[in-house]
Design an enzyme around this catalytic site. Structure first.
Site, PDB file in Angstrom:
ATOM      1  N   GLN A   1       0.851  -1.201   0.000  1.00 27.42           N
ATOM      2  CA  GLN A   1       0.000   0.000   0.000  1.00 27.42           C
ATOM      3  C   GLN A   1       0.883   1.247   0.000  1.00 27.42           C
ATOM      4  OE1 GLN A   1      -2.030  -1.353   3.718  1.00 27.42           O
ATOM      5  NE2 GLN A   1      -3.894  -1.131   2.554  1.00 27.42           N
ATOM      6  N   ASN A   2       2.188   1.045   0.091  1.00 30.02           N
ATOM      7  CA  ASN A   2       3.104   2.178   0.184  1.00 30.02           C
ATOM      8  C   ASN A   2       3.475   2.702  -1.203  1.00 30.02           C
ATOM      9  OD1 ASN A   2       2.980   1.662   2.884  1.00 30.02           O
ATOM     10  ND2 ASN A   2       4.908   0.520   2.945  1.00 30.02           N
TER      11      ASN A   2
ATOM     12  N   ASP B   1       6.351   4.446  -1.795  1.00 35.41           N
ATOM     13  CA  ASP B   1       7.728   4.915  -1.661  1.00 35.41           C
ATOM     14  C   ASP B   1       8.765   4.087  -2.418  1.00 35.41           C
ATOM     15  OD1 ASP B   1       7.960   2.579  -0.033  1.00 35.41           O
ATOM     16  OD2 ASP B   1       7.434   3.723   1.762  1.00 35.41           O
TER      17      ASP B   1
ATOM     18  N   HIS C   1      -1.230   1.321  -4.558  1.00 40.03           N
ATOM     19  CA  HIS C   1      -1.582   2.752  -4.560  1.00 40.03           C
ATOM     20  C   HIS C   1      -0.650   3.584  -5.426  1.00 40.03           C
ATOM     21  CE1 HIS C   1      -3.760   2.132  -0.432  1.00 40.03           C
ATOM     22  NE2 HIS C   1      -4.419   1.630  -1.454  1.00 40.03           N
TER      23      HIS C   1
ATOM     24  N   CYS D   1      -0.596  13.392 -16.132  1.00 41.92           N
ATOM     25  CA  CYS D   1      -1.387  14.553 -16.548  1.00 41.92           C
ATOM     26  C   CYS D   1      -2.809  14.069 -16.791  1.00 41.92           C
ATOM     27  CB  CYS D   1      -0.805  15.170 -17.815  1.00 41.92           C
ATOM     28  SG  CYS D   1      -1.920  16.412 -18.533  1.00 41.92           S
TER      29      CYS D   1
ATOM     30  N   CYS E   1      -4.111  14.897 -20.670  1.00 44.21           N
ATOM     31  CA  CYS E   1      -3.717  14.106 -21.842  1.00 44.21           C
ATOM     32  C   CYS E   1      -3.377  12.661 -21.493  1.00 44.21           C
ATOM     33  CB  CYS E   1      -2.548  14.766 -22.577  1.00 44.21           C
ATOM     34  SG  CYS E   1      -0.979  14.676 -21.689  1.00 44.21           S
TER      35      CYS E   1
ATOM     36  N   CYS F   1       1.184  18.597 -23.036  1.00 44.06           N
ATOM     37  CA  CYS F   1       0.007  19.322 -23.532  1.00 44.06           C
ATOM     38  C   CYS F   1      -0.181  20.703 -22.899  1.00 44.06           C
ATOM     39  CB  CYS F   1      -1.263  18.475 -23.335  1.00 44.06           C
ATOM     40  SG  CYS F   1      -1.871  18.463 -21.626  1.00 44.06           S
TER      41      CYS F   1
ATOM     42  N   SER G   1       0.306  -2.808   8.601  1.00 42.89           N
ATOM     43  CA  SER G   1      -0.918  -2.184   8.094  1.00 42.89           C
ATOM     44  C   SER G   1      -2.036  -2.333   9.111  1.00 42.89           C
ATOM     45  CB  SER G   1      -1.348  -2.834   6.778  1.00 42.89           C
ATOM     46  OG  SER G   1      -2.610  -2.314   6.373  1.00 42.89           O
ATOM     47  N   SER G   2      -2.789  -1.264   9.309  1.00 47.77           N
ATOM     48  CA  SER G   2      -3.941  -1.330  10.205  1.00 47.77           C
ATOM     49  C   SER G   2      -5.153  -1.890   9.448  1.00 47.77           C
ATOM     50  CB  SER G   2      -4.271   0.060  10.737  1.00 47.77           C
ATOM     51  OG  SER G   2      -4.640   0.893   9.661  1.00 47.77           O
TER      52      SER G   2
END
Ligand SMILES: [Zn+2]
Length: 282
Positions: free
Chosen positions: A102-103, A105, A120, A128, A131, A183, A222-223
């Site tokens: 879920q990190n 980094d 994630h 962007c 575009c 763009c 993780s919670s």
């Protein structure tokens, strides 16, 4: 035997048996200096900006990117900790297959892990929304630098879980927004699943497949507060696949967990590598 001794034994046995899918969360990266979203009691530390808010107004984008611009050098300087190294080592030893994180980094990969599914996304990419083109964060960061030569980037405010820092409104207003190199739109968004967005369906399916094909699911730091991760715990439990966790404090998945060890991640994972006899490599 105490609960934690029994939990530890169950975790060692499960990992030694191999076929482990790892699900990692913010708690694994706190020892690298990236703060967690929640307190040990499960309370949210910050109210993150939603994607809808970011895309709604130029002011919101200015605020997001000004804060993120100041936080980025510190976020990008974070290095894998002993916990990331241990997971990579368990994978090299053939005990861990897929790593769902879920990190945002990239620290699992920096530690040498492969088959990492970034649920994630990753803060080192920018998309962007006008575009659809993707860019390395370093490129967009260089654009910001050219546009904001006098902007004070060395704020001593603490890094926040999203990789940004709190800035006062006055400072935010002086920040000059970069535009898409392809763009020219200013609809730039970090290539991460922001609060209020969903994980792409194909990625979710890939994770379900990994979980269903594993012998156990190991939750690290993780919670399970957000459904994006919790659903894999539920899927594993529904298939009678043991779910083990090393994490700090409250989790939403306590009912589904076969064993839970409330302990610091890095030292516990280093000990786990030793306990399962994974070869120690440089
Ligand atoms: Zn564009």
């Amino acid at each position: 035997m105490s609960d934690s001794a029994a939990a530890w034994e169950a975790i060692v046995d499960a990992v030694a048996a191999g076929g482990v899918t790892v699900l990692s969360g913010a708690g694994l990266s706190t020892e690298s200096g990236i703060p967690d979203y929640r307190t040990a009691a499960g309370e949210r530390r910050i109210q993150p900006m939603t994607a809808a808010e970011l895309l709604a107004t130029a002011e919101a984008r200015q605020r997001y990117w000004a804060r993120s611009y100041v936080g980025w050098p510190r976020f990008a300087a974070a290095r894998p900790n002993i916990g990331h190294e241990a997971v990579a080592q368990l994978q090299r030893a053939g005990l861990v297959d897929t790593i769902i994180t879920q990190n945002v980094d990239g620290l699992h990969q920096q530690a040498g892990a492969h088959d990492v599914i970034e649920l994630h996304g990753n803060l080192d990419r920018v998309v962007c929304k006008a575009c659809g083109q993707h860019f390395p964060r370093s490129l967009i960061d260089a654009c910001f630098e050219v546009l904001n030569p006098d902007f004070n980037r060395s704020a001593d405010a603490a890094l926040r879980p999203d990789g940004d820092v709190a800035l006062d409104e006055e400072q935010v207003r002086t920040f000059r927004m970069a535009h898409c190199p392809a763009c020219g739109s200013d609809l730039l968004k970090p290539d991460v699943v922001m609060f209020g967005e969903s994980v792409p369906r194909d990625l979710v399916q890939q994770c379900f497949d990994a979980v269903e094909n594993s012998r156990s699911l190991l939750v690290l730091g993780s919670s399970l507060a957000v459904m994006s991760g919790y659903r894999f715990v539920r899927r594993a439990a529904a298939h009678d696949i043991p779910v083990l966790a090393i994490t700090h404090g409250w989790t939403r998945g306590d009912a589904e967990l076969t064993a839970k060890l409330d302990a610091p991640l890095g030292p516990s994972l280093a000990e786990l590598v030793r306990a399962v006899g994974a070869p120690i490599s440089a």
